[in-house]
Scaffold this motif. Structure first.
Motif, mmCIF file in Angstrom:
data_model
loop_
_atom_site.group_PDB
_atom_site.id
_atom_site.type_symbol
_atom_site.label_atom_id
_atom_site.label_comp_id
_atom_site.label_asym_id
_atom_site.label_seq_id
_atom_site.Cartn_x
_atom_site.Cartn_y
_atom_site.Cartn_z
ATOM 1 N N TYR A 131 0.844 -1.204 0.000
ATOM 2 C CA TYR A 131 0.000 0.000 0.000
ATOM 3 C C TYR A 131 0.878 1.252 0.000
ATOM 4 N N LYS A 132 1.892 1.251 0.845
ATOM 5 C CA LYS A 132 2.795 2.405 0.894
ATOM 6 C C LYS A 132 3.559 2.568 -0.413
ATOM 7 N N SER A 133 4.020 1.456 -0.979
ATOM 8 C CA SER A 133 4.797 1.522 -2.217
ATOM 9 C C SER A 133 3.980 2.122 -3.355
ATOM 10 N N ILE A 134 2.702 1.788 -3.402
ATOM 11 C CA ILE A 134 1.838 2.325 -4.458
ATOM 12 C C ILE A 134 1.512 3.794 -4.205
ATOM 13 N N MET A 135 1.042 4.103 -3.008
ATOM 14 C CA MET A 135 0.586 5.461 -2.714
ATOM 15 C C MET A 135 1.729 6.475 -2.736
ATOM 16 N N ASN A 136 2.912 6.044 -2.366
ATOM 17 C CA ASN A 136 4.048 6.963 -2.364
ATOM 18 C C ASN A 136 4.538 7.303 -3.761
ATOM 19 N N ASN A 137 4.134 6.497 -4.744
ATOM 20 C CA ASN A 137 4.711 6.640 -6.086
ATOM 21 C C ASN A 137 3.677 6.838 -7.192
ATOM 22 N N VAL A 138 2.421 6.852 -6.841
ATOM 23 C CA VAL A 138 1.381 6.858 -7.862
ATOM 24 C C VAL A 138 1.399 8.133 -8.708
ATOM 25 N N PHE A 157 12.667 -0.493 -11.019
ATOM 26 C CA PHE A 157 12.311 -1.813 -10.508
ATOM 27 C C PHE A 157 12.636 -1.888 -9.026
ATOM 28 N N MET A 158 11.664 -2.337 -8.236
ATOM 29 C CA MET A 158 11.898 -2.520 -6.809
ATOM 30 C C MET A 158 11.302 -3.846 -6.355
ATOM 31 N N GLU A 159 11.971 -4.480 -5.425
ATOM 32 C CA GLU A 159 11.431 -5.695 -4.851
ATOM 33 C C GLU A 159 10.297 -5.331 -3.903
ATOM 34 N N GLY A 160 9.340 -6.232 -3.762
ATOM 35 C CA GLY A 160 8.078 -5.885 -3.120
ATOM 36 C C GLY A 160 8.057 -5.946 -1.615
ATOM 37 N N ASP A 161 9.201 -6.139 -0.974
ATOM 38 C CA ASP A 161 9.217 -6.226 0.488
ATOM 39 C C ASP A 161 10.072 -5.131 1.116
ATOM 40 N N LEU A 162 10.117 -3.969 0.450
ATOM 41 C CA LEU A 162 10.982 -2.883 0.909
ATOM 42 C C LEU A 162 10.184 -1.702 1.444
ATOM 43 N N TYR A 163 10.656 -1.165 2.551
ATOM 44 C CA TYR A 163 10.162 0.118 3.035
ATOM 45 C C TYR A 163 11.244 1.161 2.747
ATOM 46 N N ILE A 164 10.853 2.223 2.039
ATOM 47 C CA ILE A 164 11.786 3.287 1.675
ATOM 48 C C ILE A 164 11.185 4.623 2.088
ATOM 49 N N ASN A 165 12.006 5.491 2.613
ATOM 50 C CA ASN A 165 11.552 6.845 2.898
ATOM 51 C C ASN A 165 11.019 7.492 1.620
ATOM 52 N N GLU A 166 9.818 8.022 1.694
ATOM 53 C CA GLU A 166 9.144 8.554 0.506
ATOM 54 C C GLU A 166 9.940 9.666 -0.171
ATOM 55 N N LYS A 167 10.468 10.591 0.596
ATOM 56 C CA LYS A 167 11.214 11.715 0.018
ATOM 57 C C LYS A 167 12.489 11.236 -0.669
ATOM 58 N N GLU A 168 13.168 10.271 -0.050
ATOM 59 C CA GLU A 168 14.383 9.739 -0.651
ATOM 60 C C GLU A 168 14.084 9.040 -1.970
ATOM 61 N N PHE A 169 12.994 8.261 -1.979
ATOM 62 C CA PHE A 169 12.648 7.529 -3.196
ATOM 63 C C PHE A 169 12.321 8.493 -4.335
ATOM 64 N N LYS A 170 11.552 9.513 -4.039
ATOM 65 C CA LYS A 170 11.192 10.483 -5.073
ATOM 66 C C LYS A 170 12.424 11.219 -5.594
ATOM 67 N N SER A 215 23.178 -3.695 -1.385
ATOM 68 C CA SER A 215 22.234 -3.217 -2.393
ATOM 69 C C SER A 215 20.934 -2.718 -1.755
ATOM 70 N N GLY A 216 20.422 -1.610 -2.289
ATOM 71 C CA GLY A 216 19.116 -1.103 -1.894
ATOM 72 C C GLY A 216 17.982 -1.815 -2.601
ATOM 73 N N GLN A 217 18.327 -2.738 -3.495
ATOM 74 C CA GLN A 217 17.359 -3.604 -4.193
ATOM 75 C C GLN A 217 16.306 -2.816 -4.984
ATOM 76 N N ILE A 218 16.749 -1.650 -5.453
ATOM 77 C CA ILE A 218 15.955 -0.817 -6.363
ATOM 78 C C ILE A 218 16.908 -0.339 -7.450
ATOM 79 N N TRP A 219 16.430 -0.364 -8.695
ATOM 80 C CA TRP A 219 17.271 0.025 -9.822
ATOM 81 C C TRP A 219 16.475 0.885 -10.796
ATOM 82 N N LYS A 220 17.185 1.773 -11.485
ATOM 83 C CA LYS A 220 16.551 2.570 -12.532
ATOM 84 C C LYS A 220 17.271 2.316 -13.849
#
Length: 251
Positions: A39-46, A112-125, A181-186
Motif C-alpha cells: 500500500y505504501k509503495s503504491i501510494m508513495n509513487n502513484v 524496478f523494486m522488490e516488493g518487500d521494501l520500506y523506503i523513505n518517501e522523500k528519498e525515493f522520489k 544493495s538497496g534492491q531498487i534500480w533505474k
C-alpha cells in the motif's frame, strides 16, 4: 512513459514463519491496511509513474482482491501480472514478466523494486527524479543471511553477489569497494534492456532478478550510472521488520 515494476511473487517463507501462518507479506497488516508494504509503495509513487506493474504469484487471489478493493480508482494505472511459475523459478522470472509488460508501452524509463521494501518517501522520489541509470545502496551491515551485495571491480564494473540459501558470500577477484544493495534500480536505456530480455536463455529466466540486472549494468561505464544511497531503508523479512516499518512511517 515512466514505469514502476514491483515484484512480490515469492512465498514469504521467513515472514510467514515469524507470523505463525502462511501469508503474503507485502499486503500484511496487523491493524491498518495502509501500513502494509505494498500500500505504501503504491501510494508513495502513484503521482510520478504512468504505469505501476505488480507481479504476483504466491497467494495471487489475495493480491488481486487487495488491488481491486483499495485501488479501484487506479485500474488504468496498475497492471497486475500473474507469475504462475513462482514456486519453481527464481525472482528473475517475475522481473522478466514485468519487463515484458512494460515493453508493451512507449516506456522511457523503468524503475524496478522488490516488493518487500520500506523506503523513505522523500528519498525515493529524489532518486526517481534523477535522469540516469541508478543502482541503490543502504547502510545496513552486509551479511549473507540478509544482504544482496555488489562490488565494484578495479575497472569500475559492478558485480552482484547473493546466496539464495543465505549461507555465504564469496568474491574471487580484487575489488575497489563493496556495498549493500538497496534492491531498487533505474534503467533508462530501454532498447538495451529489451535486447537483454529477448536474448535470455531459458535457464537464465529461472534464476534470480540479478541475472538481468547484472547483464545491463556490466555494459555501462562508471560515467553511465550513479550510485544512490538510501538512509532510511528496511527489507521486510520478518514480523519484527514489519513492525519497524510501521514505527518509521509514523514518525
Amino acid at each position: 512513459m515512466r514505469v514502476l515494476i514491483i515484484t512480490c511473487a515469492g512465498m514469504s517463507t521467513r515472514f510467514s514463519k515469524s507470523v505463525g501462518y502462511n501469508c503474503l507479506k507485502c499486503i500484511y497488516s496487523d491493524k491498518d491496511i495502509k501500513q502494509s508494504i505494498l500500500y505504501k509503495s503504491i501510494m508513495n509513487n502513484v503521482s510520478y509513474f504512468d504505469k505501476i506493474i505488480i507481479v504476483g504469484g504466491f497467494k495471487f487471489d489475495d493480491l488481486n482482491k487487495f488491488i481491486n478493493k483499495y485501488f479501484e480508482d487506479l485500474k488504468e494505472k496498475i497492471i497486475l501480472v500473474d507469475n504462475k511459475m513462482y514456486a519453481k523459478y527464481g525472482s528473475g522470472y517475475s522481473f522478466w514478466l514485468g519487463l515484458k509488460q512494460a515493453f508493451d508501452y512507449e516506456t522511457s524509463e523503468i524503475v524496478f523494486m522488490e516488493g518487500d521494501l520500506y523506503i523513505n518517501e522523500k528519498e525515493f522520489k529524489k532518486m526517481c527524479e534523477i535522469n540516469n541509470n541508478i543502482v541503490t545502496t543502504n547502510y545496513d551491515e552486509i551479511t549473507a543471511s540478509k544482504a544482496v551485495a555488489f562490488y565494484i571491480d578495479l575497472s569500475g564494473k559492478i558485480h552482484y553477489i547473493y546466496d539464495t540459501k543465505h549461507n555465504a558470500l564469496q568474491i574471487d577477484e580484487p575489488f575497489f569497494s563493496i556495498r549493500n544493495s538497496g534492491q531498487i534500480w533505474k534503467f533508462i536505456d530501454i532498447g538495451c534492456l529489451r535486447y537483454i530480455c529477448n536474448n535470455l536463455l531459458e535457464e537464465e529466466k529461472k534464476g534470480t532478478n540479478l541475472v538481468i540486472i547484472q547483464k545491463y549494468f556490466e555494459k555501462l561505464t562508471e560515467k553511465q550510472y550513479i550510485i544512490f544511497n538510501f538512509k532510511e531503508w528496511i527489507n521486510c523479512n520478518t514480523i519484527n521488520d514489519y513492525k519497524l516499518t510501521v514505527r518509521q512511517s509514523s514518525k
